[in-house]
Structures are given as C-alpha cells and as structure tokens.
Design an enzyme around this catalytic site. Structure first.
Site, short mmCIF file in Angstrom:
data_model
loop_
_atom_site.label_atom_id
_atom_site.label_comp_id
_atom_site.label_asym_id
_atom_site.label_seq_id
_atom_site.Cartn_x
_atom_site.Cartn_y
_atom_site.Cartn_z
N CYS A 118 46.89 30.13 -12.24
CA CYS A 118 48.23 30.10 -12.39
C CYS A 118 48.94 28.69 -12.13
O CYS A 118 50.02 28.45 -12.10
CB CYS A 118 48.61 31.15 -11.13
SG CYS A 118 48.26 32.75 -11.55
N HIS A 239 56.20 29.40 -9.93
CA HIS A 239 55.07 30.25 -10.32
C HIS A 239 55.61 31.78 -10.27
O HIS A 239 55.86 31.77 -8.63
CB HIS A 239 53.85 30.04 -10.07
CG HIS A 239 52.74 31.26 -10.50
ND1 HIS A 239 52.84 31.87 -11.55
CD2 HIS A 239 51.98 32.05 -9.67
CE1 HIS A 239 51.98 32.87 -11.62
NE2 HIS A 239 51.48 32.93 -10.42
N ASN A 269 53.78 38.44 -13.48
CA ASN A 269 53.18 37.61 -13.26
C ASN A 269 52.39 36.91 -14.65
O ASN A 269 51.52 37.80 -14.98
CB ASN A 269 52.34 37.52 -12.03
CG ASN A 269 51.36 36.47 -11.94
OD1 ASN A 269 51.11 35.38 -12.52
ND2 ASN A 269 50.64 36.40 -10.68
#
Ligand code: UT7
Length: 312
Positions: A118, A239, A269
C-alpha cells in the site's frame, strides 16, 4: 527513515475503477457481516470489483485518462513505473503491458513494476523523482493499480470487506520550481502481520496500531525537513485503508478532518492505487491551484510506510 528533497511537477492525473459495485449488503450475503459493522469500523460503504479486466487493463485506462486530462503527447513518455502487488503475471511486468496497451512499443522506454504494497505509489514517486532528476529520463508515467479481488478470500470476513480494485495514474517531469520532500521507510520483520500468498492475511489490530503511529510520524519528518508548518498544506491525501486511522492521525497532528481527502466510502482499500485515485478525484473537483502543497501518505505490508510533499 530516509528523508530527502526532490523536484517534481505533476503534469496530469487520471483514474479508472471497474463498473461493478459491490456493496456492504452484498457482502453480508456471502460472509457473516453487516453494513453497520463495516461502515462503523472502516468507513467503507462499497467497493469496485474487476470482472473480466486485469491489472494492466485498469492501469492502461487510468493512464489514458491522465493523457486525455493533460492533453499530453504520450510519445514523450520514457519511463513507466507501476506500483502493484497484484500483477497480471509474474512476468512480464504490468508496466511493460501498459507500454504495449498504450501503443508505445516502438519508443525508447524503461518500464518496470515495484511492490511496496500500500506504500507502493509513494515509493514509485520517490524512484521517479530520482530518475527524472538524473536527466536520463524526461517524462514519467507513474501508476498504482490493483485487482485485489483475485487474492481476496471471500470466506474471511476479517479481510474480504476491506479491499477493492482500481487504478490511478500521474504524468510527471522534473521541475526545480516544484519542491518536493520524500520520507520512505521499511521494516522487514513485520512480515507476519500482513502478507499475501494466494490470499491476503492480516492481523488487523496490529496493522491498525502500526499505521496510526507511522502516519503522523512520517508527515512530521517531511514538515521538519521542509521547515513547513502543517497549516500551509492544502490537502493531505492518505492511503485509504480505514477512516478511523485517518481520524486518529488528524487528532495527533491537530489538523481538521476537512484537510484530508477521503473517498474510502466508495472504493475501499485499493492498496497502491488508493492515493492516485484519490488525488485524481480531488483534482477533478477543481479545488487545487498552482503553488498549493499537498502531502501523500501510505503504509502497508513490509511493513512499509512513507509520505511525500509535492508542490502543484
Ligand atoms: O492497507 C493495508 C493496511 N491495512 C489496514 O490499515 C487495516 C488496519 N486494520 C483495520 O482497519 C481494523 O483492524 C479492521 C477493520 C481490519 C478490524 O477492525 P477492529 O476494530 O480492529 O476489529 P477486530 O479485528 O478487533 O474485531 C472485532 C470483532 C471480532 O469479533 P469478536 O472476537 O470480538 O467476537 C471480529 O471477529 O469484529 C469481528 N469481525 C467482524 N464482524 C463483522 C471482524 N471482521 C468482521 C466483519 N463483520 N467483517
């Protein structure tokens, strides 16, 4: 944690998400969960799932959107970096497939993928900055793209409700007027907390604690290096992993929530894709002006984390 200065201009941005919307209610028919649990614990309402498209398809469509947005002559691109942990194949790279799908085969281009989970997009920007600064490359296409649905265990309620598919892209060049700062880091001994074999495995609480800690620390490192006060930052684009992580950081940094750009409710996500999707969406909203400073911040498997401050 390495912190260093750069000089990077964002020329154009684009994003692409698949059409198929999977709501929390849809998932409640598959695993023992509820819209109330997912919304209250994560902030996610729905996510997109790629049906017949591969990561390189999403990446190419985001790149095409950026090329259109900037009315950019794509034949000038000489560097393609794709951040992903869900490539179409082990080899060739998604970046090479993007080169082909954009019709840039005949050009002298260096193309490769990076995997920092990520944090991938922040790592990729860092690498692009250094390569552009060397003078050897002139125009970079940097993409974050994921099809996480193909490594999602839809019997595991701890993870399957969290993720979504999508891609975001940026075209960038070196520009000494556009000061940037980077702070990137990794700790390899966090390998059991969050990892992907055939599917994603995660100790959610440990990742939460880690993210809540590094999120504000990495931003404070950037600000220290640039001698910048956080009040001058136009937007923080984090993020999009969990709304509560962002709320925690807002409190620690003493920054109002409206200074963070949040779209987790729509996409979940999307790992390396979440920051460039969010930034492209923010840019579409026309809220940004030349000279504004923005911060991107990422964290994820590795464990990896990092942030960068860019001048628009
Ligand atoms: O991008 C990579 C970085 N990843 C992250 O940042 C994720 C960070 N972690 C998180 O976002 C949170 O830890 C989660 C959203 C994953 C979980 O939230 P939590 O508040 O930490 O919940 P928990 O893991 O402590 O679980 C609480 C309860 C448990 O039940 P018991 O043991 O209390 O009976 C879980 O089994 O919630 C249960 N649970 C669920 N219930 C309904 C776990 N997942 C679900 C679910 N629906 N989907």
């Amino acid at each position: 944690m390495a912190t260093h200065q750069g000089a990077l201009r964002i020329i154009a941005t684009g994003r692409y998400v698949p059409d198929l919307v999977v709501t929390n209610d849809d998932l409640s028919h598959i695993v023992d969960t509820s819209d109330d649990w997912i919304t209250s614990r994560t902030g996610i309402s729905e996510r997109r799932v790629a049906f017949l498209e591969a990561t390189s398809d999403l990446a190419s469509k985001a790149a095409e959107a950026a090329i259109r947005q900037g009315n950019f002559d794509k034949t000038q691109i000489d560097l393609i970096i794709v951040a992903t942990f869900t490539p179409d194949l082990r080899s060739p790279s998604v970046a090479s497939l993007v080169q082909m799908k954009l019709g840039l085969n005949h050009l002298n281009i260096i193309a490769f993928d990076i995997n920092a989970a990520c944090t991938g997009f922040v790592y990729a920007l860092n690498i692009a900055d250094k390569m552009l600064n060397s003078g050897a490359y002139h125009y970079a296409l940097v993409i974050g793209a994921e099809v996480i649905s193909k490594v999602t265990d839809y019997t595991d309620r701890n993870t399957c409700v969290l993720f979504g598919d999508g891609a975001g892209a940026m075209i960038l060049c070196h520009d000494p007027q556009k000061v940037a700062y980077f702070n990137v880091a990794s700790r390899g001994d966090g390998d059991q907390i969050l990892y992907v074999d055939d599917t994603v495995h995660m100790d959610g609480q440990k990742v939460f604690q880690f993210a809540a800690k590094v999120f504000s620390e990495t931003i404070q490192e950037l600000l220290r290096m640039g001698r910048i006060i956080i009040e001058t930052i136009k937007k923080i684009i984090p993020h999009q992993a969990n709304l509560r992580i962002i709320q925690h950081a807002a409190k620690t940094l003493d920054v109002p929530m409206d200074r963070f750009f949040i779209n987790i409710q729509k996409y979940g996500n999307t790992s390396a894709a979440s920051i460039p999707i969010a930034f492209a969406e923010l840019a579409e909203n026309d809220e940004l002006m030349s000279g504004d400073q923005v911060i991107f911040v990422g964290f994820g498997a590795g464990l990896t984390w990092g942030s960068c401050l860019l001048t628009l």
